[in-house]
Design an enzyme around this catalytic site. Structure first.
Site, PDB file in Angstrom:
ATOM      1  CD  GLN A  37      -3.003   0.999   2.251  1.00 32.37           C
ATOM      2  OE1 GLN A  37      -3.923   0.222   2.077  1.00 32.37           O
ATOM      3  NE2 GLN A  37      -2.885   1.697   3.347  1.00 32.37           N
ATOM      4  CG  ASP A  65      -3.937   0.961  10.167  1.00 35.65           C
ATOM      5  OD1 ASP A  65      -4.873   1.303  10.893  1.00 35.65           O
ATOM      6  OD2 ASP A  65      -3.904   1.256   8.949  1.00 35.65           O
ATOM      7  NE  ARG A  96      -8.399   5.879   8.324  1.00 40.21           N
ATOM      8  CZ  ARG A  96      -9.139   4.849   8.758  1.00 40.21           C
ATOM      9  NH1 ARG A  96      -9.733   4.930   9.937  1.00 40.21           N
ATOM     10  NH2 ARG A  96      -9.269   3.740   8.048  1.00 40.21           N
ATOM     11  CB  SER A  97      -6.783   7.034   2.199  1.00 37.42           C
ATOM     12  OG  SER A  97      -7.943   6.318   2.537  1.00 37.42           O
ATOM     13  CE  LYS A 152      -5.128   4.782   9.604  1.00 35.56           C
ATOM     14  NZ  LYS A 152      -5.424   3.562   8.797  1.00 35.56           N
ATOM     15  CG  ASP A 202       0.020   0.688   5.686  1.00 36.36           C
ATOM     16  OD1 ASP A 202      -0.091  -0.510   6.035  1.00 36.36           O
ATOM     17  OD2 ASP A 202      -0.918   1.494   5.746  1.00 36.36           O
ATOM     18  CE  LYS A 218       0.784   5.336   6.766  1.00 36.84           C
ATOM     19  NZ  LYS A 218      -0.259   4.308   6.892  1.00 36.84           N
ATOM     20  CD  GLU A 254      -2.774   7.859   2.657  1.00 37.17           C
ATOM     21  OE1 GLU A 254      -1.553   7.796   2.893  1.00 37.17           O
ATOM     22  OE2 GLU A 254      -3.626   7.299   3.350  1.00 37.17           O
ATOM     23  CD  GLU A 258       0.362   1.463   8.860  1.00 39.46           C
ATOM     24  OE1 GLU A 258       1.231   2.362   8.685  1.00 39.46           O
ATOM     25  OE2 GLU A 258      -0.838   1.646   8.646  1.00 39.46           O
TER      26      GLU A 258
END
Ligand code: PGA
Ligand code: ZN
Length: 419
Positions: free
Chosen positions: A167, A314, A368-369, A339, A247, A390, A210, A287
């Site tokens: 990712q 995560d 978040r994305s 998050k 990630d 991040k 992102e 991650e």
């Protein structure tokens, strides 16, 4: 504490053009605050419930009018006129009002929007910068340093149409102790990577959700090789000046007990692959290297990476105190990706952060994305003493709002990034 005069909310759009919430809170003394909440795409199964309207006629079912109505209606009616002492009692009231384990009734997005808007109004009332307000929540203390940014360079997986399963490949500027210097390095490496992929793949600068570059990689290893070249071409030494973080978001390609990543791998083979990557490349943090429900193998991954790379959870943890406690008990991880919208209120997220700290874990505060132009995340990372932050890449304003806020906090306080 003045009473709440009015809670209000509207439906706004996030960085993917999907609806989300902006809530505002006004006290009787006139102080007020407004915040908006983000939304994920590679979401963990154990996350608190994000309430969507489900009406296919609007935004493919993703509308947030019901959540808006919950804030304007039931939540406002329950809180209006109430003098609430602190964040903990506000959040307890919200959780009790909802009354469901996953916040399905009123929506975790509605609860978090109120929790944050009340925090911002309260900080304004006390004339505190938001990071100082967050630092005053029980268990934190005044912040003395800034988080080190981990910046998305290359993207794959759910954020980039799945051209490679991995990712995010992130860069982490290592030596500098100044926020401005750290961002300067990240931008230089990003520019160098964009030049490189332009030449190598004859590709335009296509970016993912992102802002990470998303050329047509055919293998995960291309991401590492190109990242190292980009770092070197920018004049930095990989592993010394700039390190890598991943990630993997492995839940996204885990099916029937196998990891579908360039072939079909058993958990043991997946662990060997990650360990091999951490040996060959300067990777300091991995991650979601395994799937969110593959609890049996996480301790093995942790043992295998010990002393080399952080094992960052995560989807595994979902910022949920019960899951974090399980991971501590089972030695399944040594770092928390925090998050706030995975759990739904500031107080519950603070508890998660403290549990991780008490276990000696590392904490990365994460966006978040799907993000908005709100910048509270930067204040949260500073106030809660996150070692890393991040936010994504450095090219889109919903990300830059947070980086620019970090620059402003650095300027106002002179706080360094610890070495
Ligand atoms: P999400 O992804 O916000 O789409 O869930 C971010 C991440 O996996 O860290
Ligand atoms: Zn993740």
């Amino acid at each position: 504490m003045p009473a709440i005069d009015q809670l209000h909310a509207i439906e706004i759009l996030d960085s993917r053009g999907r609806p989300t919430l902006q809530a505002s809170c006004r006290f009787r003394d006139g102080s007020q605050g407004s915040t908006s909440v983000p939304s994920g795409a590679s979401t963990g199964a154990a996350e608190a419930h994000e309430l969507r309207d489900g009406d296919p006629q609007r935004y493919r079912g993703r509308g947030c009018r019901v959540a808006v109505a919950n804030i304007r209606g039931e939540i406002n009616a329950a809180l209006k006129g109430r003098e609430i002492d602190n964040q903990e009692s506000l959040d307890r009231t919200l959780v009790e009002l909802d009354g469901t384990p996953q916040k399905t009734r009123l929506g975790a997005n509605a609860l978090l929007a109120v929790s944050l808007a009340w925090a911002r109004a309260n900080a304004a009332r006390q004339r505190l910068p938001l990071y100082r307000y967050f630092g005053q929540m029980p268990g934190f203390g005044p912040p003395t340093s800034l988080p080190r940014p981990t910046v998305n360079l290359f993207s794959g997986g759910a954020h980039a149409g799945g051209q490679v399963p991995l990712q995010d490949l992130l860069i982490l500027p290592r030596r500098t102790q100044e926020m401005a210097g750290a961002l300067e390095i990240c931008v230089a490496v990003y520019e160098s990577a964009a030049d490189l992929i332009g030449d190598k793949y004859d590709a335009r600068r296509l970016t993912a959700d992102e802002g990470g570059l998303a050329p047509p990689f055919t293998r995960c290893e291309d991401m590492f090789e190109d990242a190292l070249l980009a770092i070197e071409n920018a004049g930095y030494r990989p592993g010394e000046d700039v390190c890598l973080a991943l990630d993997v978001a492995a839940s996204q390609f885990y099916r029937d007990g196998r990891y579908r990543l360039e072939g079909s791998l058993s958990a043991e083979a997946m662990i060997e692959l990650l360990s091999d990557w951490a040996q060959r490349w300067p990777v300091v943090s991995i991650e979601d290297g395994l799937a969110e429900n593959d609890w049996a193998h996480w301790p093995q991954l942790r043992r295998r990476l010990a002393g080399r790379a952080l094992v960052l959870g995560d989807d595994l943890l979902c910022t949920n105190p019960a899951r974090i406690q399980r991971a501590i008990d089972e030695n399944a991880a040594d770092a928390l990706l925090l998050k706030v919208n995975q759990i739904g209120t500031l107080t519950e997220a603070a508890r998660s952060c403290q549990l991780a700290r008490e276990a000696g874990w590392h904490v990365t505060v994460s966006a978040r994305s799907g993000e908005t132009e709100d910048n509270w995340l930067a204040d949260l990372a500073v106030g809660w003493h996150g070692q890393h932050i991040k936010i994504g890449s450095i090219t889109q304003s919903e990300r830059l709002a947070k980086y620019n806020r970090l620059l402003a906090i650095a300027d106002a306080t002179g706080m360094p990034i610890p070495g």
